[in-house]
Design an enzyme around this catalytic site. Structure first.
Site, PDB file in Angstrom:
ATOM      1  N   ARG A 134     -87.726 -76.068  71.021  1.00  0.00           N
ATOM      2  CA  ARG A 134     -86.912 -75.386  72.038  1.00  0.00           C
ATOM      3  C   ARG A 134     -87.298 -73.906  72.103  1.00  0.00           C
ATOM      4  O   ARG A 134     -88.122 -73.425  71.319  1.00  0.00           O
ATOM      5  CB  ARG A 134     -85.431 -75.537  71.749  1.00  0.00           C
ATOM      6  CG  ARG A 134     -85.012 -75.109  70.359  1.00  0.00           C
ATOM      7  CD  ARG A 134     -83.517 -75.294  70.250  1.00  0.00           C
ATOM      8  NE  ARG A 134     -83.052 -75.440  68.884  1.00  0.00           N
ATOM      9  CZ  ARG A 134     -81.904 -74.967  68.462  1.00  0.00           C
ATOM     10  NH1 ARG A 134     -81.127 -74.317  69.287  1.00  0.00           N
ATOM     11  NH2 ARG A 134     -81.514 -75.151  67.223  1.00  0.00           N
TER      12      ARG A 134
ATOM     13  N   ASP B 174     -87.199 -79.117  57.618  1.00  0.00           N
ATOM     14  CA  ASP B 174     -86.421 -77.909  57.383  1.00  0.00           C
ATOM     15  C   ASP B 174     -87.316 -76.916  56.644  1.00  0.00           C
ATOM     16  O   ASP B 174     -87.606 -77.093  55.452  1.00  0.00           O
ATOM     17  CB  ASP B 174     -85.175 -78.239  56.551  1.00  0.00           C
ATOM     18  CG  ASP B 174     -84.276 -77.015  56.379  1.00  0.00           C
ATOM     19  OD1 ASP B 174     -84.764 -75.882  56.606  1.00  0.00           O
ATOM     20  OD2 ASP B 174     -83.112 -77.187  56.016  1.00  0.00           O
TER      21      ASP B 174
ATOM     22  N   ASN C 220     -93.802 -69.652  64.319  1.00  0.00           N
ATOM     23  CA  ASN C 220     -92.746 -69.216  65.239  1.00  0.00           C
ATOM     24  C   ASN C 220     -91.330 -69.575  64.763  1.00  0.00           C
ATOM     25  O   ASN C 220     -90.374 -68.897  65.112  1.00  0.00           O
ATOM     26  CB  ASN C 220     -93.006 -69.837  66.618  1.00  0.00           C
ATOM     27  CG  ASN C 220     -91.830 -69.663  67.549  1.00  0.00           C
ATOM     28  OD1 ASN C 220     -91.569 -68.563  68.023  1.00  0.00           O
ATOM     29  ND2 ASN C 220     -91.088 -70.733  67.799  1.00  0.00           N
TER      30      ASN C 220
ATOM     31  N   TYR D   7     -82.378 -60.506  58.233  1.00  0.00           N
ATOM     32  CA  TYR D   7     -83.232 -61.100  59.275  1.00  0.00           C
ATOM     33  C   TYR D   7     -84.246 -60.053  59.752  1.00  0.00           C
ATOM     34  O   TYR D   7     -85.454 -60.320  59.806  1.00  0.00           O
ATOM     35  CB  TYR D   7     -82.365 -61.582  60.443  1.00  0.00           C
ATOM     36  CG  TYR D   7     -83.155 -61.947  61.680  1.00  0.00           C
ATOM     37  CD1 TYR D   7     -83.823 -63.170  61.762  1.00  0.00           C
ATOM     38  CD2 TYR D   7     -83.257 -61.066  62.759  1.00  0.00           C
ATOM     39  CE1 TYR D   7     -84.569 -63.497  62.893  1.00  0.00           C
ATOM     40  CE2 TYR D   7     -83.992 -61.387  63.887  1.00  0.00           C
ATOM     41  CZ  TYR D   7     -84.644 -62.609  63.946  1.00  0.00           C
ATOM     42  OH  TYR D   7     -85.385 -62.929  65.063  1.00  0.00           O
TER      43      TYR D   7
ATOM     44  N   LYS E  70     -88.456 -59.964  59.309  1.00  0.00           N
ATOM     45  CA  LYS E  70     -89.432 -59.876  60.400  1.00  0.00           C
ATOM     46  C   LYS E  70     -90.375 -58.693  60.164  1.00  0.00           C
ATOM     47  O   LYS E  70     -91.555 -58.753  60.516  1.00  0.00           O
ATOM     48  CB  LYS E  70     -88.712 -59.746  61.744  1.00  0.00           C
ATOM     49  CG  LYS E  70     -87.953 -61.010  62.157  1.00  0.00           C
ATOM     50  CD  LYS E  70     -88.892 -62.180  62.392  1.00  0.00           C
ATOM     51  CE  LYS E  70     -88.212 -63.385  62.980  1.00  0.00           C
ATOM     52  NZ  LYS E  70     -89.124 -64.518  63.206  1.00  0.00           N
TER      53      LYS E  70
END
Ligand code: NAP
Length: 253
Positions: free
Chosen positions: A23, A64, A91, A158, A162
């Site tokens: 998605r 997972d 990704n 998070y 990144k």
């Protein structure tokens, strides 16, 4: 299928491996790579989205990637499906929630790092021999505008994960250049996917939209052409170690 104006043969005979393709941004990138003639090997997500890739690839695995077993499962899946990887697109990733810096638990911290950071390192390391075998390969990682800005409240780990991937990408670019492997990253701004349905209110998104110079949030299609650009030796063969910000001008520095 969206026509990006790319040559339908641009990635013909190329094997493109992509994670998080069930998605959002990943799905659009998988469609675009297929439209450019690539053989796509995909990780769709954890469970339930593999069918979205039907017609694009039958080489699709669910796993997972926040778990060591899931990372190993996908690595073995790729190895059993190809003897070379021309393009690796890391990704899969998410925020998992908004965790205030003074409340985040050890488990939340470990899971965020395992998915957004460790899975990228493990999958990349394991596939370097197959990338070398392509004799001219490209790694394209997904980072985030938050790697530079620090993100918004509740996204500290998070955002930091990144930033790790961003620096890792630059380091890979130098280290793997002698093997003819380029490494770059796409850094999305605020892209309207399920990601924000989970982690951002409509009010927050509208405030962001009005602050974006181009006056709209991004769509997955706004990102996919950046991945195809980095994937293609023809389009970006002299570009490595770069982070391409795709954000409508949300961050200009
Ligand atoms: N949307 C944005 O504004 C934005 C901005 C900056 C960076 N990004 C980054 O762009 C990438 C794609 O995000 P998106 O916006 O397309 O979000 P999305 O629609 O939520 O898609 C995320 C993808 O990652 C997969 N994923 C999440 N947790 C996973 C896990 N534990 N194991 C395996 N796969 C997992 C999802 O699979 P499931 O179906 O199993 O959840 C899905 O395929 C992510 O790395 C994200 O951090 C997004």
């Amino acid at each position: 299928m969206i026509n990006y104006g790319f040559d339908a043969e641009l990635l013909s005979s190329k094997t493109v491996v992509i994670t998080g393709a069930g998605r959002g941004i990943g799905l659009e990138v998988a469609k675009a790579a297929f439209g450019c003639g690539a053989n796509v090997i995909a990780h769709s997500g954890r469970v339930g989205t593999a069918q979205k890739l039907s017609g694009i690839t039958s080489s699709v695995a669910e796993a997972d990637l926040s778990q060591d077993a899931g990372q190993q499962k996908f690595i073995e899946f790729v190895k059993s499906n190809t003897s070379k990887v021309d393009v690796l697109i890391n990704n899969a990733g998410t925020m998992m929630g908004r965790f205030p810096a003074d409340e985040i638990t050890d488990d939340q911290y470990s899971q965020l790092i395992a998915l957004n950071q460790t899975s990228v390192v493990k999958i990349t390391s394991a596939l370097i021999p197959l990338l070398r075998a392509a004799n001219g390969a490209s790694i394209v990682n997904t980072v985030s505008i938050s790697a530079i800005t620090g993100g918004s409240p509740g996204s500290s780990i998070y955002s930091a994960s990144k930033a790790f991937v961003s620096t890792y990408t630059k380091a890979l670019a130098r280290e793997l250049a002698p093997d003819k492997i380029r490494a770059n990253a796409v850094s999305p701004g605020t892209i309207a996917t399920d990601f924000h349905k989970r982690y951002s209110s409509q009010e927050k998104l509208e405030k962001t939209r009005t602050s974006v110079p181009l006056q709209r949030l991004g769509a997955p299609e706004d990102c996919s052409s950046a991945y195809i650009f980095f994937a293609s030796e023809k389009l970006s063969g002299y570009i490595t170690g770069q982070i391409l910000e795709v954000n409508g001008g949300q961050l200009i520095c």
